[in-house]
Design an enzyme around this catalytic site. Sequence first.
Site, PDB file in Angstrom:
ATOM      1  N   SER A 142      -1.408  13.471 100.019  1.00 43.68           N
ATOM      2  CA  SER A 142      -1.109  14.773  99.438  1.00 43.68           C
ATOM      3  C   SER A 142      -2.328  15.648  99.671  1.00 43.68           C
ATOM      4  O   SER A 142      -3.452  15.278  99.327  1.00 43.68           O
ATOM      5  CB  SER A 142      -0.846  14.615  97.938  1.00 43.68           C
ATOM      6  OG  SER A 142      -0.682  15.882  97.339  1.00 43.68           O
ATOM      7  N   LYS A 167       2.045  15.599 102.639  1.00 45.45           N
ATOM      8  CA  LYS A 167       2.623  16.485 101.626  1.00 45.45           C
ATOM      9  C   LYS A 167       1.640  17.617 101.413  1.00 45.45           C
ATOM     10  O   LYS A 167       0.441  17.378 101.290  1.00 45.45           O
ATOM     11  CB  LYS A 167       2.835  15.700 100.328  1.00 45.45           C
ATOM     12  CG  LYS A 167       3.007  16.547  99.082  1.00 45.45           C
ATOM     13  CD  LYS A 167       3.439  15.684  97.915  1.00 45.45           C
ATOM     14  CE  LYS A 167       2.771  16.124  96.621  1.00 45.45           C
ATOM     15  NZ  LYS A 167       3.161  15.261  95.472  1.00 45.45           N
ATOM     16  N   LYS A 169       0.872  21.496  99.356  1.00 45.50           N
ATOM     17  CA  LYS A 169       1.197  22.316  98.195  1.00 45.50           C
ATOM     18  C   LYS A 169       1.580  23.723  98.651  1.00 45.50           C
ATOM     19  O   LYS A 169       0.928  24.283  99.541  1.00 45.50           O
ATOM     20  CB  LYS A 169      -0.027  22.390  97.273  1.00 45.50           C
ATOM     21  CG  LYS A 169      -0.508  21.034  96.774  1.00 45.50           C
ATOM     22  CD  LYS A 169       0.486  20.415  95.824  1.00 45.50           C
ATOM     23  CE  LYS A 169      -0.073  19.145  95.184  1.00 45.50           C
ATOM     24  NZ  LYS A 169       0.867  18.577  94.202  1.00 45.50           N
ATOM     25  N   ASP A 194       5.272  20.561  98.026  1.00 46.93           N
ATOM     26  CA  ASP A 194       5.300  20.433  96.572  1.00 46.93           C
ATOM     27  C   ASP A 194       4.898  21.773  95.955  1.00 46.93           C
ATOM     28  O   ASP A 194       3.782  22.247  96.175  1.00 46.93           O
ATOM     29  CB  ASP A 194       4.313  19.334  96.140  1.00 46.93           C
ATOM     30  CG  ASP A 194       4.401  19.015  94.655  1.00 46.93           C
ATOM     31  OD1 ASP A 194       5.189  19.675  93.934  1.00 46.93           O
ATOM     32  OD2 ASP A 194       3.670  18.095  94.213  1.00 46.93           O
ATOM     33  N   GLU A 219       9.486  19.583  96.629  1.00 43.81           N
ATOM     34  CA  GLU A 219       9.231  18.994  95.313  1.00 43.81           C
ATOM     35  C   GLU A 219       9.047  20.077  94.242  1.00 43.81           C
ATOM     36  O   GLU A 219       8.271  21.017  94.424  1.00 43.81           O
ATOM     37  CB  GLU A 219       7.973  18.120  95.426  1.00 43.81           C
ATOM     38  CG  GLU A 219       7.681  17.239  94.238  1.00 43.81           C
ATOM     39  CD  GLU A 219       6.470  16.325  94.490  1.00 43.81           C
ATOM     40  OE1 GLU A 219       6.091  16.117  95.671  1.00 43.81           O
ATOM     41  OE2 GLU A 219       5.900  15.827  93.508  1.00 43.81           O
ATOM     42  N   ASP A 244       9.733  16.001  90.182  1.00 43.43           N
ATOM     43  CA  ASP A 244       8.513  15.321  89.736  1.00 43.43           C
ATOM     44  C   ASP A 244       8.353  15.616  88.234  1.00 43.43           C
ATOM     45  O   ASP A 244       8.808  14.828  87.388  1.00 43.43           O
ATOM     46  CB  ASP A 244       7.312  15.829  90.562  1.00 43.43           C
ATOM     47  CG  ASP A 244       5.951  15.364  90.052  1.00 43.43           C
ATOM     48  OD1 ASP A 244       5.890  14.674  89.028  1.00 43.43           O
ATOM     49  OD2 ASP A 244       4.903  15.706  90.675  1.00 43.43           O
ATOM     50  N   LYS A 274       6.332   8.708  89.032  1.00 39.86           N
ATOM     51  CA  LYS A 274       4.922   8.542  88.670  1.00 39.86           C
ATOM     52  C   LYS A 274       4.915   7.706  87.406  1.00 39.86           C
ATOM     53  O   LYS A 274       5.338   8.200  86.345  1.00 39.86           O
ATOM     54  CB  LYS A 274       4.293   9.895  88.333  1.00 39.86           C
ATOM     55  CG  LYS A 274       3.789  10.651  89.523  1.00 39.86           C
ATOM     56  CD  LYS A 274       3.109  11.932  89.101  1.00 39.86           C
ATOM     57  CE  LYS A 274       2.937  12.791  90.335  1.00 39.86           C
ATOM     58  NZ  LYS A 274       2.473  14.145  90.015  1.00 39.86           N
ATOM     59  N   GLY A 302       1.339  10.278  92.770  1.00 40.48           N
ATOM     60  CA  GLY A 302      -0.006   9.963  92.291  1.00 40.48           C
ATOM     61  C   GLY A 302      -0.561  11.081  91.446  1.00 40.48           C
ATOM     62  O   GLY A 302       0.016  12.177  91.371  1.00 40.48           O
TER      63      GLY A 302
END
Length: 384
Positions: A142, A167, A169, A194, A219, A244, A274, A302
């Site tokens: 990530s 991944k 952001k 995400d 996400e 998430d 998670k 994570g």
Amino acid sequence: MKLTRIDVYRLRFTLRAPFTTSFGSYRELERPFVVLETSDGLKGIGEVPTLSDPAYKAEVDPPSVFTSLKEFVLPAVAKRQAEIGSIGTVEDLRSSYAWIKGANFAKSGVEAAFWDLEAQRGQKPLWEFWGGTRLTFPVGVSIGGTNVEDVLDRAETAVAMGFPRLKVKIWPGFDVKFVEALRNAHPEIMLQVDANSAYDLQTWQVLKELDRFNLLLIEQPLFDDDIVLHSEISQEIATPICLDESIHSLWDARAAMHLWTRNEILDRLIINIKPPRVSGFSEAIEIADVCHDHGVKTWIGGMLDSGWGKAMNLNFNGLAKIDLPGDHFSPGGAYFEQDIITEPLEAPGGSYTLGEGVSAGVQLDWNAFDRLGEKLFSVDLASN
Ligand code: OSB
Ligand code: MG
């Protein structure tokens, strides 16, 4: 087994590079650790992977976790042991604090420490307790960069290290053009984004444009507790929506499956599991089971966990029911300037292999633990 003592520590970690998301940027991370001691001389360790503030979700900040542990969760465990003589199973443990609403992160630290004890008593790896059968699997990274160049740089490093899945952001204004640049740079890589709840009922429309980039998933675009509206917008986006923040329990996962089924788009639902967000590994495994039974894909998320927490999550990833690569590694090597395990975790070629080592399969570096941490409070259970 009889618990004799519970200690709660606070450790201070420093990330090697700041991690930036739609909700903030982090460099220093304070972490509660729960240490359970037993009458047969064992010590079980559980990390609570907090962030500095409750910007990702409620109750993920250290003050909230310390308060929940001190005022409610640990006294509930002590009371339960006094009533039934010992906490023999994870179910005994969980039922002692099941009446407490929320406090999932706090509970997860106690449960993780208990699993560590169970595994030490059985002299087995955690993956074996949890029914893991797939011992080698691909892992992802990530990326929490601050601008396009920074993310492209970190992506380049991760791809060069062999990680098969990235991944990144996103947030309003840092989405379509940016993802396009990243996709052009890495046409074949498994790519997902995400939003960490950065979009609302107007701004989400732009996400439809991401359908062009063959993403694995988008996400948590909307509100952190929402399931219903996510299921609505999912009807208008071809890329699967992954939840998430809004999945706190098996019931939330069931509610999501129900709504996506009703809209006849169940193949567009993915769940990021998670363990701390859902109160621990037991609930996490139940979610993995039910999702698998319904054909809903899952992967392990994570929280910029230390090597100890990551090692536990990697054991969970050994379940063949987990479908997609998880967030287990940092794109530029180690997450932290100083970690608390003796050997860093490694994923040669972007793949991780679980070993036969007891419990999490890694050694805690107690010198580092003591250097980074201090004991905040304890519960003495020897007398009950
Ligand atoms: O939304 O998955 C998230 C880190 C902190 C809080 C929330 C998230 C993340 C990550 C990093 O994306 C995952 C990791 O590498 O541990
Ligand atoms: Mg997320």
